[in-house]
Design a protein around this motif. Structure first.
Motif, PDB file in Angstrom:
ATOM      1  N   GLY A   1      19.195  87.968  53.591  1.00 55.39           N
ATOM      2  CA  GLY A   1      18.755  86.922  54.520  1.00 55.39           C
ATOM      3  C   GLY A   1      19.542  85.632  54.317  1.00 55.39           C
ATOM      4  O   GLY A   1      19.967  84.988  55.290  1.00 55.39           O
ATOM      5  N   ARG A   2      19.730  85.265  53.043  1.00 52.39           N
ATOM      6  CA  ARG A   2      20.525  84.057  52.759  1.00 52.39           C
ATOM      7  C   ARG A   2      21.963  84.216  53.243  1.00 52.39           C
ATOM      8  O   ARG A   2      22.550  83.279  53.806  1.00 52.39           O
ATOM      9  CB  ARG A   2      20.526  83.772  51.263  1.00 52.39           C
ATOM     10  CG  ARG A   2      19.241  83.218  50.756  1.00 52.39           C
ATOM     11  CD  ARG A   2      19.334  82.919  49.278  1.00 52.39           C
ATOM     12  NE  ARG A   2      18.018  82.658  48.724  1.00 52.39           N
ATOM     13  CZ  ARG A   2      17.729  82.766  47.436  1.00 52.39           C
ATOM     14  NH1 ARG A   2      18.657  83.116  46.567  1.00 52.39           N
ATOM     15  NH2 ARG A   2      16.507  82.512  47.012  1.00 52.39           N
ATOM     16  N   ALA A   3      22.523  85.376  53.003  1.00 47.93           N
ATOM     17  CA  ALA A   3      23.913  85.617  53.436  1.00 47.93           C
ATOM     18  C   ALA A   3      24.014  85.535  54.953  1.00 47.93           C
ATOM     19  O   ALA A   3      24.971  84.948  55.485  1.00 47.93           O
ATOM     20  CB  ALA A   3      24.387  86.983  52.943  1.00 47.93           C
ATOM     21  N   ARG A   4      23.044  86.088  55.672  1.00 46.87           N
ATOM     22  CA  ARG A   4      23.066  86.018  57.143  1.00 46.87           C
ATOM     23  C   ARG A   4      22.928  84.586  57.624  1.00 46.87           C
ATOM     24  O   ARG A   4      23.639  84.165  58.550  1.00 46.87           O
ATOM     25  CB  ARG A   4      21.954  86.864  57.733  1.00 46.87           C
ATOM     26  CG  ARG A   4      22.233  88.337  57.659  1.00 46.87           C
ATOM     27  CD  ARG A   4      21.145  89.128  58.323  1.00 46.87           C
ATOM     28  NE  ARG A   4      21.410  90.553  58.238  1.00 46.87           N
ATOM     29  CZ  ARG A   4      20.569  91.483  58.608  1.00 46.87           C
ATOM     30  NH1 ARG A   4      19.379  91.159  59.096  1.00 46.87           N
ATOM     31  NH2 ARG A   4      20.892  92.763  58.502  1.00 46.87           N
ATOM     32  N   ARG A   5      22.005  83.830  57.018  1.00 49.21           N
ATOM     33  CA  ARG A   5      21.834  82.430  57.412  1.00 49.21           C
ATOM     34  C   ARG A   5      23.103  81.627  57.153  1.00 49.21           C
ATOM     35  O   ARG A   5      23.536  80.830  57.985  1.00 49.21           O
ATOM     36  CB  ARG A   5      20.645  81.801  56.676  1.00 49.21           C
ATOM     37  CG  ARG A   5      19.307  82.106  57.295  1.00 49.21           C
ATOM     38  CD  ARG A   5      18.207  81.259  56.689  1.00 49.21           C
ATOM     39  NE  ARG A   5      18.046  81.465  55.255  1.00 49.21           N
ATOM     40  CZ  ARG A   5      17.316  82.441  54.697  1.00 49.21           C
ATOM     41  NH1 ARG A   5      16.678  83.291  55.463  1.00 49.21           N
ATOM     42  NH2 ARG A   5      17.231  82.545  53.398  1.00 49.21           N
ATOM     43  N   THR A   6      23.706  81.854  55.994  1.00 44.26           N
ATOM     44  CA  THR A   6      24.943  81.145  55.668  1.00 44.26           C
ATOM     45  C   THR A   6      26.056  81.507  56.648  1.00 44.26           C
ATOM     46  O   THR A   6      26.797  80.631  57.117  1.00 44.26           O
ATOM     47  CB  THR A   6      25.383  81.472  54.227  1.00 44.26           C
ATOM     48  OG1 THR A   6      24.329  81.115  53.331  1.00 44.26           O
ATOM     49  CG2 THR A   6      26.645  80.728  53.849  1.00 44.26           C
ATOM     50  N   ALA A   7      26.162  82.772  56.973  1.00 38.74           N
ATOM     51  CA  ALA A   7      27.198  83.207  57.922  1.00 38.74           C
ATOM     52  C   ALA A   7      26.936  82.598  59.306  1.00 38.74           C
ATOM     53  O   ALA A   7      27.878  82.145  59.971  1.00 38.74           O
ATOM     54  CB  ALA A   7      27.223  84.729  58.009  1.00 38.74           C
ATOM     55  N   ASN A   8      25.689  82.561  59.735  1.00 42.38           N
ATOM     56  CA  ASN A   8      25.360  81.961  61.031  1.00 42.38           C
ATOM     57  C   ASN A   8      25.647  80.465  61.042  1.00 42.38           C
ATOM     58  O   ASN A   8      26.164  79.922  62.030  1.00 42.38           O
ATOM     59  CB  ASN A   8      23.900  82.221  61.400  1.00 42.38           C
ATOM     60  CG  ASN A   8      23.662  83.658  61.830  1.00 42.38           C
ATOM     61  OD1 ASN A   8      24.577  84.346  62.272  1.00 42.38           O
ATOM     62  ND2 ASN A   8      22.428  84.117  61.682  1.00 42.38           N
ATOM     63  N   GLN A   9      25.297  79.781  59.947  1.00 39.23           N
ATOM     64  CA  GLN A   9      25.580  78.343  59.866  1.00 39.23           C
ATOM     65  C   GLN A   9      27.082  78.081  59.884  1.00 39.23           C
ATOM     66  O   GLN A   9      27.550  77.153  60.547  1.00 39.23           O
ATOM     67  CB  GLN A   9      24.964  77.745  58.611  1.00 39.23           C
ATOM     68  CG  GLN A   9      23.461  77.631  58.669  1.00 39.23           C
ATOM     69  CD  GLN A   9      22.876  77.149  57.342  1.00 39.23           C
ATOM     70  OE1 GLN A   9      23.562  77.092  56.330  1.00 39.23           O
ATOM     71  NE2 GLN A   9      21.588  76.821  57.361  1.00 39.23           N
ATOM     72  N   LEU A  10      27.833  78.891  59.174  1.00 38.97           N
ATOM     73  CA  LEU A  10      29.283  78.745  59.147  1.00 38.97           C
ATOM     74  C   LEU A  10      29.877  78.983  60.538  1.00 38.97           C
ATOM     75  O   LEU A  10      30.722  78.217  61.005  1.00 38.97           O
ATOM     76  CB  LEU A  10      29.894  79.714  58.135  1.00 38.97           C
ATOM     77  CG  LEU A  10      31.412  79.672  57.984  1.00 38.97           C
ATOM     78  CD1 LEU A  10      31.863  78.311  57.484  1.00 38.97           C
ATOM     79  CD2 LEU A  10      31.865  80.766  57.042  1.00 38.97           C
ATOM     80  N   ARG A  11      29.419  80.026  61.208  1.00 38.15           N
ATOM     81  CA  ARG A  11      29.903  80.323  62.555  1.00 38.15           C
ATOM     82  C   ARG A  11      29.569  79.178  63.505  1.00 38.15           C
ATOM     83  O   ARG A  11      30.418  78.741  64.288  1.00 38.15           O
ATOM     84  CB  ARG A  11      29.277  81.624  63.061  1.00 38.15           C
ATOM     85  CG  ARG A  11      29.743  82.034  64.449  1.00 38.15           C
ATOM     86  CD  ARG A  11      29.124  83.348  64.912  1.00 38.15           C
ATOM     87  NE  ARG A  11      27.693  83.415  64.761  1.00 38.15           N
ATOM     88  CZ  ARG A  11      26.802  82.920  65.645  1.00 38.15           C
ATOM     89  NH1 ARG A  11      27.222  82.329  66.730  1.00 38.15           N
ATOM     90  NH2 ARG A  11      25.515  83.041  65.427  1.00 38.15           N
TER      91      ARG A  11
END
Length: 126
Positions: free
Chosen positions: A37-47
């Motif tokens: 979940g953290r990795a997905r949130r981080t990837a979404n924030q980065l995108r």
């Protein structure tokens, strides 16, 4: 999504159950779920941040292009104004000559003849 199908998940679950045991497997699965979940949130924030930076760069480029076009369009008008104002200043200088230094002093005394005052003439001769 990640290329892992249902049967691959079943195999991973069975291997995890055998290695970790029934007591630790739920805690490890919860922790792995949090990490994912953290990795997905981080990837979404980065995108999202990259998209915003690209949009901002596009806006700045369009603004700069518009400013450059405006400057190029206004250059002939500004040059024409400068030429006109320069010609006006030159014609003003040609029409009227600057006053002499002595003329200002005599005008202040009220004497417009440009001749020195009568008292000054006597002092110079002595």
């Amino acid at each position: 999504m990640s290329g892992i199908g249902f049967w691959e998940l079943v195999v991973l679950f069975v291997i995890g159950l055998l290695i970790l045991g029934p007591e630790r497997l739920p805690r490890v699965a919860t922790q792995i779920g949090r990490w994912v979940g953290r990795a997905r949130r981080t990837a979404n924030q980065l995108r999202y941040q990259i998209e915003r930076e690209i949009a901002l760069a596009d806006i700045e480029k369009k603004s700069k292009d518009r400013d450059d076009r405006t400057r190029e369009d206004s250059k002939p008008a500004v040059n024409a104004e400068r030429k006109e104002s320069g010609q006006d200043a030159q014609s003003d200088q040609q029409q009227g000559e600057p006053p002499a230094a002595g003329a200002d002093e005599s005008a202040e005394d009220g004497d417009t003849s440009g001749q020195p005052a009568s008292g000054e003439d006597d002092r110079e001769s002595k």
